[in-house]
Design a protein around this motif. Structure first.
Motif, PDB file in Angstrom:
ATOM      1  N   TYR A   1     -51.041  22.061  27.433  1.00 52.57           N
ATOM      2  CA  TYR A   1     -50.965  22.545  28.813  1.00 52.57           C
ATOM      3  C   TYR A   1     -52.047  23.594  29.048  1.00 52.57           C
ATOM      4  O   TYR A   1     -52.274  24.459  28.201  1.00 52.57           O
TER       5      TYR A   1
ATOM      6  N   TRP B   1     -48.724  30.887  34.545  1.00 51.35           N
ATOM      7  CA  TRP B   1     -47.766  31.197  33.477  1.00 51.35           C
ATOM      8  C   TRP B   1     -46.755  32.231  33.927  1.00 51.35           C
ATOM      9  O   TRP B   1     -45.578  32.165  33.536  1.00 51.35           O
TER      10      TRP B   1
ATOM     11  N   LEU C   1     -41.062  23.168  28.397  1.00 54.10           N
ATOM     12  CA  LEU C   1     -42.372  23.085  27.743  1.00 54.10           C
ATOM     13  C   LEU C   1     -42.279  23.288  26.234  1.00 54.10           C
ATOM     14  O   LEU C   1     -43.292  23.222  25.537  1.00 54.10           O
TER      15      LEU C   1
ATOM     16  N   LEU D   1     -50.072  25.837  24.432  1.00 52.94           N
ATOM     17  CA  LEU D   1     -50.237  26.316  25.807  1.00 52.94           C
ATOM     18  C   LEU D   1     -51.503  27.160  25.833  1.00 52.94           C
ATOM     19  O   LEU D   1     -51.636  28.103  25.049  1.00 52.94           O
TER      20      LEU D   1
ATOM     21  N   PRO E   1     -49.001  31.586  23.439  1.00 48.25           N
ATOM     22  CA  PRO E   1     -50.150  31.036  24.171  1.00 48.25           C
ATOM     23  C   PRO E   1     -51.471  31.307  23.455  1.00 48.25           C
ATOM     24  O   PRO E   1     -51.641  32.329  22.784  1.00 48.25           O
TER      25      PRO E   1
END
Length: 479
Positions: free
Chosen positions: A226, A233, A246, A252, A275
């Motif tokens: 993603y 976010w 997710l 991410l 992330p």
């Protein structure tokens, strides 16, 4: 073609609908056929602009340009008349490619700029030529960047730079044809267009573009990889159920601005994923990225230079600074992804590079002993990062000053939990007439783009200035 082997080889054809944008899908053969029709129509043009909405037609138009060797100039759909006229004339675009079902009101505004509009249809087909396809050394895209002052500058991006960037990022993020990339980012910037559209077409992975980057859209897509900007976010973390959906992804990625630590931590808490942040500019594409195999990713750390890119940290005097995790300096870069210079702007180009060939990013960074980079601020206060966009304060100031009721204007970015920064304008009104806050906000949105409008206008009697007459933006709101 050399730039998009994942598309041309058929590896992306293993899945029905290798490209899905806003709920509409197109397979590899249909995509190539429609793009071939565009390529045959624009062949030989010096440049072609694209009304870059979140649509399959935009993908077909961009691919048609790549197939024909015609530089493509992607333009935001909400671009105001004055900015649009500048981009079209400066780039040399002789036509605009747009989906035949784009909004009539917007198309009328674009048509008024005097450049003919050519409709892009998914049903139009053309057999691809069998001869040589364009190589990687020519200009593939001309992207416009606001910078800090004046009108946007054109950044020619070669196919070779795009290929080098995507291959290095595929390595950094373990991105393969087995991935399904999901994002809802604009298709007129590096993040959404180069990484988010050309990336899957080069690598051969499936793409699901959600149209708009809503939490619900991301949750439904069932992707493995993603892309998002901090605003995306942040909004996803405010929808816990969508965020938890997710958790089946493997990575991410966040970029375009610093991801606030609270958002990083909430996202990890809801998804179980830390992330991966990355750093880049229109002029350099992505140059620094956190790796997929680094389980210790942390807020504010954008990783290390990707393959083919070098970085260095320098003082205001140009002296090399240590990588000690505390010393702040200007980040400079060079390598395979860096552009050669601005379109028709030799002076701006010369000012942007050092004598020994390094690009001056204007961003302040700290580099840790292991090579991990942290971006800590901007060398100037005039580049605002809001909602994933880079917005030049001077551009917004010029738009405000064009209003007859504005005598002086100064624009800054202030911290915002959702947008990263929000645009605030300080305005000294002309004594000859009154003007409302909303009238000025709407005026900027019309002249430039909606995302460049001030979120707040503060009317003041004067602006703080130094002895040279320059506005002291650090004093705004304090006097």
């Amino acid at each position: 073609m050399e730039l998009l082997p994942g598309l041309m080889s058929g590896s992306a054809d293993a899945r029905t609908g290798s490209l899905t944008i806003a709920g509409r899908s197109l397979g590899r053969e249909a995509l190539l056929s429609a793009a071939g029709a565009v390529a045959s129509r624009i062949a030989g043009a010096p440049a072609a602009a694209v009304y870059a909405s979140a649509s399959l037609e935009t993908a077909v138009a961009v691919l048609g340009g790549l197939l024909s060797g015609v530089p493509i100039v992607p333009v935001a759909p909400d671009t105001g008349h004055r900015e649009l006229h500048h981009v079209l004339s400066d780039s040399g675009a002789v036509l605009v490619l747009a989906g035949q079902d784009e909004p009539g009101v917007e198309m009328a505004s674009w048509a008024s700029c005097g450049v003919p509009i050519a409709s892009v249809s998914l049903s139009e087909h053309c057999t691809l030529p069998t001869g040589p396809t364009p190589g990687l050394d020519g200009t593939a895209l001309v992207l416009y960047t606001s910078g800090t002052t004046g009108v946007p500058k054109g950044v020619p991006v070669t196919g070779r730079a795009i290929a080098a960037d995507l291959d290095a990022l595929a390595e950094a993020w373990a991105w393969t044809p087995e991935d399904t990339l999901v994002h809802g980012l604009p298709l007129f910037h590096v993040h959404g267009l180069v990484l988010g559209l050309l990336g899957p077409l080069r690598i051969g992975s499936k793409l699901v573009h959600t149209g708009k980057p809503t939490p619900e859209g991301y949750a439904r897509a069932n992707g493995s990889l993603y892309f998002g900007v901090p605003t995306v976010w942040s909004r996803i973390t405010q929808d816990p159920e969508s965020a938890k959906a997710l958790s089946g992804a493997r990575l991410l990625v966040s970029g375009s601005a610093a991801l606030p630590a609270p958002v990083f931590e909430r996202l990890e808490g809801l998804t179980g994923l830390r992330p991966a942040e990355r750093y880049g500019m229109t002029e350099t594409l992505i140059t620094v990225a956190a790796r997929a195999d680094n389980a210790h990713r942390r807020p504010g750390a954008v990783g290390k230079p990707i393959r083919g890119v070098e970085t260095r940290l320098v003082s205001e005097e140009g002296e090399a600074l240590p990588y000690d995790g505390t010393t702040v300096g200007e980040l400079q870069v060079r390598g395979a992804t860096v552009f050669d210079g601005y379109l028709r702007r030799p002076e701006a180009t010369a000012a942007s590079f050092t004598e020994d060939g390094w690009f001056r990013t204007g961003d302040m960074a700290v580099i840790e002993p292991d090579g991990t980079h942290r971006i800590v601020g901007r060398a100037s206060t005039d580049l605002i990062k809001s909602g994933g966009y880079r917005i030049g304060a001077g551009e917004v100031e010029n738009a405000l000053l064009a209003h007859p009721a504005v005598r002086e204007a100064a624009v800054i970015g202030v911290p915002d939990d959702d947008l990263g920064q929000r645009i605030v304008a300080y305005v000294v009104p002309d004594a000859r007439g009154a003007v409302s806050e909303q009238e000025l906000i709407d005026s900027v949105a019309r002249d430039l783009s909606v995302h460049k409008r001030p979120r707040k206008i503060k009317f003041v009697d004067s602006l703080p200035r130094n002895a040279m007459g320059k506005v002291r933006k650090d004093q705004l709101g304090k006097h």
